[in-house]
Motif scaffolding. Structure first.
Motif, mmCIF file in Angstrom:
data_model
loop_
_atom_site.group_PDB
_atom_site.id
_atom_site.type_symbol
_atom_site.label_atom_id
_atom_site.label_comp_id
_atom_site.label_asym_id
_atom_site.label_seq_id
_atom_site.Cartn_x
_atom_site.Cartn_y
_atom_site.Cartn_z
ATOM 1 N N SER A 40 0.838 -1.194 0.000
ATOM 2 C CA SER A 40 0.000 0.000 0.000
ATOM 3 C C SER A 40 0.870 1.240 0.000
ATOM 4 C CB SER A 40 -0.877 0.045 1.255
ATOM 5 O OG SER A 40 -1.705 -1.073 1.346
ATOM 6 N N ARG A 41 0.377 2.284 -0.597
ATOM 7 C CA ARG A 41 1.040 3.573 -0.483
ATOM 8 C C ARG A 41 0.804 4.090 0.932
ATOM 9 N NH1 ARG A 41 2.960 5.888 -5.003
ATOM 10 N NH2 ARG A 41 2.357 4.971 -6.975
ATOM 11 N N TYR A 42 1.669 4.984 1.358
ATOM 12 C CA TYR A 42 1.626 5.479 2.732
ATOM 13 C C TYR A 42 0.247 6.047 3.090
ATOM 14 C CZ TYR A 42 2.958 7.897 6.979
ATOM 15 O OH TYR A 42 3.029 8.311 8.277
ATOM 16 N N GLN A 44 -2.650 5.509 1.687
ATOM 17 C CA GLN A 44 -3.660 4.457 1.698
ATOM 18 C C GLN A 44 -3.628 3.726 3.035
ATOM 19 O OE1 GLN A 44 -2.236 2.356 -1.770
ATOM 20 N NE2 GLN A 44 -4.032 2.995 -2.963
#
Length: 71
Positions: A40-42, A44
């Motif tokens: 996941s992106r930060y 998210q």
């Protein structure tokens, strides 16, 4: 401050080691979110863990990375 209870079975109890690694208020929710959603992106990840602050997420990610629970 965290209380440590010594396991009566051995000095190097695997269960105690695991609890030390994933214990605390935020590590388990962060790890569960990563397990459920994959990479996941930060931001998210920040939105998928309700109530966690930006600072706390950053700190917990560094800790679990240092413990080699995530890469």
């Amino acid at each position: 401050m965290s209380q440590r209870h010594d396991c009566p079975c051995t000095e190097q109890c695997v269960l105690q080691s695991a609890m030390d690694s994933i214990g605390g208020k935020w590590k388990l929710p962060v790890l569960c979110s990563l397990a459920a959603n994959g990479s996941s992106r930060y931001n998210q990840l920040l939105h998928s863990v309700p109530g966690i602050s930006n600072t706390m997420l950053s700190q917990k990610l560094r800790e679990v990375e240092g413990e080699r629970l995530v890469v």
